[in-house]
Scaffold this motif. Sequence first.
Motif, PDB file in Angstrom:
ATOM      1  N   LEU A   1       0.817  -1.212   0.000  1.00 10.57           N
ATOM      2  CA  LEU A   1       0.000   0.000   0.000  1.00 10.57           C
ATOM      3  C   LEU A   1       0.851   1.263   0.000  1.00 10.57           C
ATOM      4  O   LEU A   1       0.555   2.225  -0.700  1.00 10.57           O
ATOM      5  N   LYS A   2       1.888   1.246   0.808  1.00 12.57           N
ATOM      6  CA  LYS A   2       2.708   2.441   0.962  1.00 12.57           C
ATOM      7  C   LYS A   2       3.334   2.828  -0.379  1.00 12.57           C
ATOM      8  O   LYS A   2       3.307   3.986  -0.793  1.00 12.57           O
ATOM      9  N   GLU A   3       3.854   1.807  -1.052  1.00 12.82           N
ATOM     10  CA  GLU A   3       4.483   2.065  -2.349  1.00 12.82           C
ATOM     11  C   GLU A   3       3.447   2.544  -3.361  1.00 12.82           C
ATOM     12  O   GLU A   3       3.716   3.444  -4.167  1.00 12.82           O
ATOM     13  N   LEU A   4       2.305   1.926  -3.304  1.00  9.32           N
ATOM     14  CA  LEU A   4       1.236   2.311  -4.214  1.00  9.32           C
ATOM     15  C   LEU A   4       0.834   3.765  -3.951  1.00  9.32           C
ATOM     16  O   LEU A   4       0.664   4.562  -4.883  1.00  9.32           O
ATOM     17  N   ALA A   5       0.711   4.095  -2.685  1.00 10.13           N
ATOM     18  CA  ALA A   5       0.332   5.457  -2.304  1.00 10.13           C
ATOM     19  C   ALA A   5       1.389   6.454  -2.756  1.00 10.13           C
ATOM     20  O   ALA A   5       1.074   7.523  -3.284  1.00 10.13           O
ATOM     21  N   LEU A   6       2.628   6.084  -2.557  1.00 12.96           N
ATOM     22  CA  LEU A   6       3.735   6.945  -2.958  1.00 12.96           C
ATOM     23  C   LEU A   6       3.678   7.228  -4.451  1.00 12.96           C
ATOM     24  O   LEU A   6       3.782   8.376  -4.897  1.00 12.96           O
ATOM     25  N   ALA A   7       3.494   6.175  -5.209  1.00 14.62           N
ATOM     26  CA  ALA A   7       3.457   6.309  -6.664  1.00 14.62           C
ATOM     27  C   ALA A   7       2.312   7.210  -7.116  1.00 14.62           C
ATOM     28  O   ALA A   7       2.376   7.854  -8.151  1.00 14.62           O
ATOM     29  N   LEU A   8       1.253   7.234  -6.325  1.00 12.50           N
ATOM     30  CA  LEU A   8       0.069   8.007  -6.693  1.00 12.50           C
ATOM     31  C   LEU A   8       0.076   9.378  -6.030  1.00 12.50           C
ATOM     32  O   LEU A   8      -0.829  10.187  -6.256  1.00 12.50           O
TER      33      LEU A   8
END
Lengths: 334, 334
Positions: free
Chosen positions: A6-13
């Motif tokens: 999730l964290k990486e996904l959030a970062l990317a977005l």
Amino acid sequence: MGNINLKELALALNLSTATVSRALRDSHEISTETKKKVLELAKKLNYEPNPSASNLRSQKSKTIAVIIPEVTNNFFSQAINGIEEIARQHDYHVLIYQTHENSELEIAFMRRLLSGRVDGILISVASETNDDQDFKDILNELPVVFFDRVNENIDAVKVTTDDYESTYKATTHLIECGCRKIAYLMALNNLSTGKKRFAGYLAAMKDNNVTENEALIIPDSNNDDDNYTHIKKLLLDEKPDGIITSIENLALPCYYACRDLKLNIPRDVKLISFSNLKTAPLLNPSLSTITQPAFEMGKEAASILFKILNKKYFEPNETLVLKSVIIKRESTGF
Amino acid sequence: MGNINLKELALALNLSTATVSRALRDSHEISTETKKKVLELAKKLNYEPNPSASNLRSQKSKTIAVIIPEVTNNFFSQAINGIEEIARQHDYHVLIYQTHENSELEIAFMRRLLSGRVDGILISVASETNDDQDFKDILNELPVVFFDRVNENIDAVKVTTDDYESTYKATTHLIECGCRKIAYLMALNNLSTGKKRFAGYLAAMKDNNVTENEALIIPDSNNDDDNYTHIKKLLLDEKPDGIITSIENLALPCYYACRDLKLNIPRDVKLISFSNLKTAPLLNPSLSTITQPAFEMGKEAASILFKILNKKYFEPNETLVLKSVIIKRESTGF
DNA sequence: GGCTTTTATGCAAACGTTTACGTAAATAAA
DNA sequence: TTTATTTACGTAAACGTTTGCATAAAAGCC
């Protein structure tokens, strides 16, 4: 490359994990456009939420356990098939545990499951005697639905078949076919399932004025060879003209015993058995059966469990009874 | 009353959660006396560690997945039995997924499992054609052991039976029994499992100078009724004197087709089939079979998976081949 | 235009473990 | 006795989510 979180996904977005989490769960708090963005990237990156983290936080495992005596038994494998189908519909995972009729193992399995590994249990209990208290303790902690092999001393949700009526009808059938010395191969006699089956046999005997004979009633063992030996002895000593077996596993030993004693089924002895064997019509002779709706039982039991899990259930100790069908074939002279 | 956690346990013992956790895992850092105290109270309070928390932290799920076409298939239920036994020995949990031969579902299952729900996968692949790339992607993420139904294009650990030799011997057996028009009921023909079985048939035909005939080779459908129809048509049109079926499911339709066409097995047509049917000896006529060691295959496949999980495995693409046994019975004239 | 309400997002705590690191006391080595 | 090592335990961070609460901006209301 997997295992993006999730964290990486959030970062990317360029969003917070909270927003992404909510977007993925289609929360109304999130605008449709960000939802779309999140879903798109999640799909593109093959994001799969980590179930441990999710379970830990939400206290839901999305998993149910199925505890059965043996998976290599047509009844149970068909039941599992039904259970799996319903679980799939609810996006749940299915754990399998075999007790091999060992009730200590059975209780140990259930205890282990109490720690949040599953949200509920479907169980068909072992034939060994159990300490009812163990079950009762567990029922307080976790939703449990019993199916087929149920314990009469426990108040719980149960799915069974019409055990009494089935053996009543099967016994009556044998009597109508001319049998007067009807042996009953007893099993599960410490469970209400087995007791009801036996009671159905006794009642049919009585109602038809056929004299009951203790010597014709033999308990099963958990071993094919022993069963074969006992049946052979029964056939030799008591010369029954009909046999009703209360579980599938006892049918084949009857065939072998008759074959080895040169007894003809159905001429010398007629046979009807509980059975979900697909090959019953092709046996030599074809086998008359009491066939339980195993697949449907699995589906029903699982459906009820999901109703409980979704708090849509208001009959805490209901027993759902499905009907078995009696199929008359050559082994009873048809 | 269940669901006591580490913190509460630690509090009750006047210890830190770290110490209690280590004591429970029998760490050498903890004195024997405190270990004893901890174990005692844990047992007394029925403490069960929360698997989600444990999994999340340790990145181990203590769970494996079994992905199979159908659980209501003797081969697969026996294999599950073997798998479960080994899993039990390792204190692992077993998740079951049925593909019903749908390869999209199969891939979807596997993808979902990539997020840490399981530590490894045992799979017998669906008969539908698959995109090999999907499998390859997944193999990079998670230990997978293929059994029985394997994909030739994928480098992975596999457990199979001697498919080529089995059909070679079975075909030879039919030839020795006098058959010259031997039909082959083909299945799994997009998997190496099916291809090898077919190759064994062809080789035996050739080696024995029996002329091969395309018309005698028919593919299976995933539907009993269709198979029945096709076999009936085959029997009518081509009048084979022998049939070899490459999967168990095709055996019973042969019986029904012969019965309905008044063809006598084995006089008019001889039959041998892959089968793990317990009732094979009792069918009318008893069925000659190629019987796979399903239980052992499950055990072996699971054992290998655990070796991989415990990093004790050094043959990344090994294929373990177990031997099937050919059992000659009445359906081939014995 | 000031007020309240709604909408969309972020912050941070919590779920219950495991484990790297730190540390005090006890023991061993010098 | 001083120093080094071992033993036994504690502190706190981390695993990857979900969700209560806070908040800023936008919209609605008079």
